[in-house]
Design an enzyme around this catalytic site. Sequence first.
Site, PDB file in Angstrom:
ATOM      1  N   HIS A 194       0.936  -1.260   0.005  1.00 55.29           N
ATOM      2  CA  HIS A 194       0.057  -0.078   0.063  1.00 55.29           C
ATOM      3  C   HIS A 194       0.798   1.105   0.030  1.00 55.29           C
ATOM      4  O   HIS A 194       2.099   1.154   0.495  1.00 55.29           O
ATOM      5  CB  HIS A 194      -0.943   0.145   1.306  1.00 55.29           C
ATOM      6  CG  HIS A 194      -1.753  -1.108   1.564  1.00 55.29           C
ATOM      7  ND1 HIS A 194      -1.453  -2.350   2.405  1.00 55.29           N
ATOM      8  CD2 HIS A 194      -3.146  -1.177   1.419  1.00 55.29           C
ATOM      9  CE1 HIS A 194      -2.212  -3.119   2.366  1.00 55.29           C
ATOM     10  NE2 HIS A 194      -3.263  -2.362   1.689  1.00 55.29           N
ATOM     11  N   ASP A 203       2.259   1.932   3.253  1.00 58.38           N
ATOM     12  CA  ASP A 203       3.086   1.154   3.929  1.00 58.38           C
ATOM     13  C   ASP A 203       4.711   1.618   3.726  1.00 58.38           C
ATOM     14  O   ASP A 203       5.550   1.489   4.623  1.00 58.38           O
ATOM     15  CB  ASP A 203       3.072  -0.173   3.355  1.00 58.38           C
ATOM     16  CG  ASP A 203       2.078  -0.752   3.140  1.00 58.38           C
ATOM     17  OD1 ASP A 203       1.164  -0.581   4.476  1.00 58.38           O
ATOM     18  OD2 ASP A 203       1.419  -1.476   2.502  1.00 58.38           O
TER      19      ASP A 203
END
Length: 435
Positions: free
Chosen positions: A100, A103
């Site tokens: 993501h 992240d």
Amino acid sequence: MSTGFFGDIQKVKYEGPDSDSPLAFRHYNPDEIVLGKRMEDHLRFAVAYWHSFAWEGGDPFGGRTFDRPWYSNELDAAKLKADVAFEFFSLLGAPYYCFHDADVRPEGRNFAENTRYLNEIVDIFEKKQAETGVKLLWGTANLFSNRRYMGGAATNPDPDVFAFAAATVKSCIDATKRLGGENYVLWGGREGYETLLNTDLGRELDQMGRFLNLVVEYKHKIGFKGTILIEPKPQEPTKHQYDYDVATVYGFLKRYGLESEVKVNIEQGHAILAGHSFEHELALARALGIFGSIDMNRNDYQSGWDTDQFPNNVPEMALAYYQVLLAGGFTTGGTNFDAKLRRQSLDPQDLLIGHIGGMDCCARGLKAAAAMLEDGALSKPLDERYAGWNGDFGKKLLTGLSLDQITAEVETKDINPQPKSGRQEYLENVVNRYV
């Protein structure tokens, strides 16, 4: 160059079933040929950036338990995290990873800063992919953690949130395309409701349909060749999520004219939460023509929530990969380990050991599935069970006879069918012989 985080651990190698090393593969041999293809090319393993490097070990009753040197909201920390992540991918021999946006980058003050940070990290990822040969299986946007998304992203009652989420997805698709990603995933963790008292359900579904159509339009506009995937989940964090399971997602795609554009990324743990087996969701996706990719993990069967543990049940893996093989195998999809360490597993080598065990389990499942397929162990009994539908009368029932004509056939031929055994116990024993 080593970051030092994993000490003197060497690259994980296949040592065979007699090995007692916790840092060696006993069953996963990337070059072993299964059904005419390398095992690595069948399984297409990926490491999840979020659970492996962003998760801090917290739970609803306690905070962080892991102590990692990159835990801060600074760009330098994100760069260190990237160094450690790609070192890990190389040590493990994983051909793919997934992420993501949140992240991999710090959280900025606004959309422009988030995008700038993401692009800086993508610059680093491009270089590291070139150096290591590791590829991106899929990218995605985190549209659920930030408080702006507490009422949803695409389904939010505030159009400004919809716009912010749409812009974020655009930047993440751009990043995925730039990195050669083979898929783009949408998971609607906040796309649902807690109570109907403050929810216009029909409006929210239409908003979600519009959002997904925008994603598909943009994919074609920029020439992104990857597959758009939706990941079903019934609840958690939202009480009721609109992408409940494969059947629900298919109905949603049909309603908004997207069934030929979007496929599903199926997670074992989410299937269990929805009251299904993993193989049920895979078989249904295959039957509906929307099978795309899988997130591999398992849930604790007693707890009732999404525990995201590494897989360790070979019979379950065998039945799952049997469905994958029946679907023709992965094309752009793969096996992403959406699994995290237990919060007491603090050591860096625990991360390797968890993935090694999961990869070995999947390898055993794949080989069992391939053997069952080659031997016709399940397909032959299935063909026998449905053989009547291949006869003249069976074909006519499906293609031409009216209800009146069927009734006449039953009366004229005095059709009085007697039940036949489904042989479930025999078939369960067959599966156990292969695993």
